[in-house]
Scaffold this active site. Sequence first.
Site, PDB file in Angstrom:
ATOM      1  N   ASP A   1       3.893  14.364 -12.674  1.00 33.94           N
ATOM      2  CA  ASP A   1       5.105  14.164 -13.332  1.00 33.94           C
ATOM      3  C   ASP A   1       4.959  14.341 -14.924  1.00 33.94           C
ATOM      4  OD1 ASP A   1       7.011  14.307 -11.273  1.00 33.94           O
ATOM      5  OD2 ASP A   1       7.505  12.041 -11.420  1.00 33.94           O
TER       6      ASP A   1
ATOM      7  N   ASP B   1       6.074   0.084  -3.656  1.00 32.58           N
ATOM      8  CA  ASP B   1       5.151  -0.246  -2.915  1.00 32.58           C
ATOM      9  C   ASP B   1       5.633  -1.605  -2.077  1.00 32.58           C
ATOM     10  OD1 ASP B   1       4.871  -1.752  -4.988  1.00 32.58           O
ATOM     11  OD2 ASP B   1       2.785  -1.474  -5.566  1.00 32.58           O
TER      12      ASP B   1
ATOM     13  N   ASP C   1      -3.613   6.178  -7.043  1.00 33.88           N
ATOM     14  CA  ASP C   1      -3.342   6.365  -8.388  1.00 33.88           C
ATOM     15  C   ASP C   1      -4.401   7.011  -9.420  1.00 33.88           C
ATOM     16  OD1 ASP C   1      -1.040   4.914  -8.049  1.00 33.88           O
ATOM     17  OD2 ASP C   1      -1.482   3.191  -8.952  1.00 33.88           O
TER      18      ASP C   1
ATOM     19  N   ASP D   1      -5.960   6.520 -11.964  1.00 37.14           N
ATOM     20  CA  ASP D   1      -7.425   5.968 -12.485  1.00 37.14           C
ATOM     21  C   ASP D   1      -8.030   5.408 -11.418  1.00 37.14           C
ATOM     22  OD1 ASP D   1      -5.424   4.004 -12.077  1.00 37.14           O
ATOM     23  OD2 ASP D   1      -6.596   2.518 -12.700  1.00 37.14           O
TER      24      ASP D   1
END
Length: 677
Positions: free
Chosen positions: A260, A413, A319, A321
């Site tokens: 994004d 979430d 995610d 990281d």
Amino acid sequence: MPPNLGLSDWWGREARKGTPVVVTMENPNYSVVEIEGPEMEEFSSAEKGRGKNAKQFTWVLLLRAHRAANCVAWLANAVWALPRAVSKRLANRSEEKPEKSRLLYKFIRAFVVLSLAVLCLELVAYWKGWHFQRPDLDLHLPEKLEISSWAHGVYISWLGFRAVYIAYTIQILSKFCIVLFVIQSLDRLVLCLGCFWIKFKRIKPTAESDPLKEGSDYKYPMVLVQIPMCNEREVYDQSISAACQLDWPRDRLLIQVLDDSDDESIRTLIRAEVSKWSQQGVNIVYRHRLVRTGYKAGNLKSAMNCDYVKDYEFVAIFDADFQPSPDFLKRTVPHFEGNPDLGLVQARWSFVNKDENLLTRLQNINLCFHFEVEQQVNGVFLNFFGFNGTAGVWRIKALETSGGWLERTTVEDMDIAVRSHLNGWKFIYLNDVQVLCEVPESYEAYRKQQHRWHSGPMHLFRVCLPAILTSKLSAWKKANLILLFFLLRKLILPFYSFTLFCVILPLTMFVPEAELPIWVICYIPVFMSLLNILPAPGSFPFIVPYLLFENTMSITKFNAMVSGLFKLGSAYEWVVTKKAGRSSEPDFQKSIEGLPQFHKQVSDSALTELSKEVKKNSTPRGKRVNKIYKKELALALLLLTAAVRSLLSAQGIHFYYLLFQGVSFLLVGLDLIGEQV
């Protein structure tokens, strides 16, 4: 680094092997020699009857004096450096962006002005002797001149007003907060007992069968791996590389890189990374949305609408990281076999930068308790917990039957976890499956993250409360969801932390009739901090900073909770947490071992060249400047003012708590914690 005062020598006295130690004094032109060895033992035995040698004793004293002088010099340098650091922060400050709602800051500022005025009045009363200096002394009888003065009249009026109006209100509010404090403390104690029971009984989620054992005809299910990211320049390559090294049949695995980013240079780098792994035989695709709405939820929702997704049974989410180990899917997906009601398998987070600075160490304490205690206990005894948004595997059918990803809150979430729970799906938490990631290293990034994590649940509570009440869940599960999951752990905790320790406690210094008991200020908080730190025993030396910092963060969490509950301007604010890109090289190299041959085709030189290319194409970041946080600074002034007032009544424990807590707020307000210190 502080000098050694000899404590290490005392602890390691038995381990000394007799190596001579020579200490050179800085100013004098001589050295002090401390001799230890076998020959020294003979000398000691020979001189046993005559006592120690006076010259040797003098040398030891000089050595200790030298170390003590170094310690004093180190403390003096630290004290001298603090004002300079503060002035530097103020000179290079970058203030907070104006918020739509400043009610909390205005309240604190008015509170500070009022407390300063009352403090001045109390100082005058203390100087004149108009109040009890000690409980065993009588009240000073003022003279006629004192009675006729306007200051004495104001002070007498203040005493009557606070006793009739203020004290009663504070007592009612403090009792209410103390009840909430005790209930929340009992909840934490029960969670810790549940964790102890799990460890004692060695309870561990296990798959009903071992489909991956040798000789089995297990048909690997189709697994989709999604990596949502947005302007993740520092860490995009780590997550993609780790996902591409997952040990799973190539024809049964698809990796979606959901980018994004609004920066064209970052998109170019990510596309190049995807193309590199695609040429190595990895089934990986790159997706970029033209209409970037709904933040992460909108990104995931768009990816799930692809036609080819219907061919896949499970989806793993990481995610940008996060770096899963190669065996991640083999340790999580088999739990779904023979368990059709299982909707989610959640893994634990492990942090590569937990020892980077004081801020990361304190975050590690909090998150270790969250995963080791909260998630594990809820997973074992309730089969339900909040999805952490990453490092988890979902059954795609569970997502579809629960309504899919929705863009109505910033905690998508938790939203999908609650809706799946209402639809009867069960969850499993695997504490022994850990995924590498990183925690924010700057206070600014951590503060924004905590604001989203505490405003989103309250916004979600408003939205999903009718669905919870009308669901087919049992009364016990409804009560657990509403009273424990939302109210107690998401609303009550930040409310009483801020109200009790940042508002009521300073007030009681100016209204002694409503004094808080010692066990509320000291005993229970210390005991709760000990419980919180048990899952991270290596962090025990940081128990006091942890206690002070948690109270300091209460203002951010309280503000976020209020904004989410009442749908204020910042309730739907999403800021991507800034990453440092601290990949653990030993862990990365270890993860490559044991991979199939096609994964090893990426050589070390290729990875080095890729790193150089990233650095060459990266735009230089601007100079980092420290921010000034007005709310924290205002509370620091309030607490320090209350600490001065506590000196007048000789309240020892109150004074020390207010002093240290005020200094903690001051350091945080000047951005003196985290990566920029």
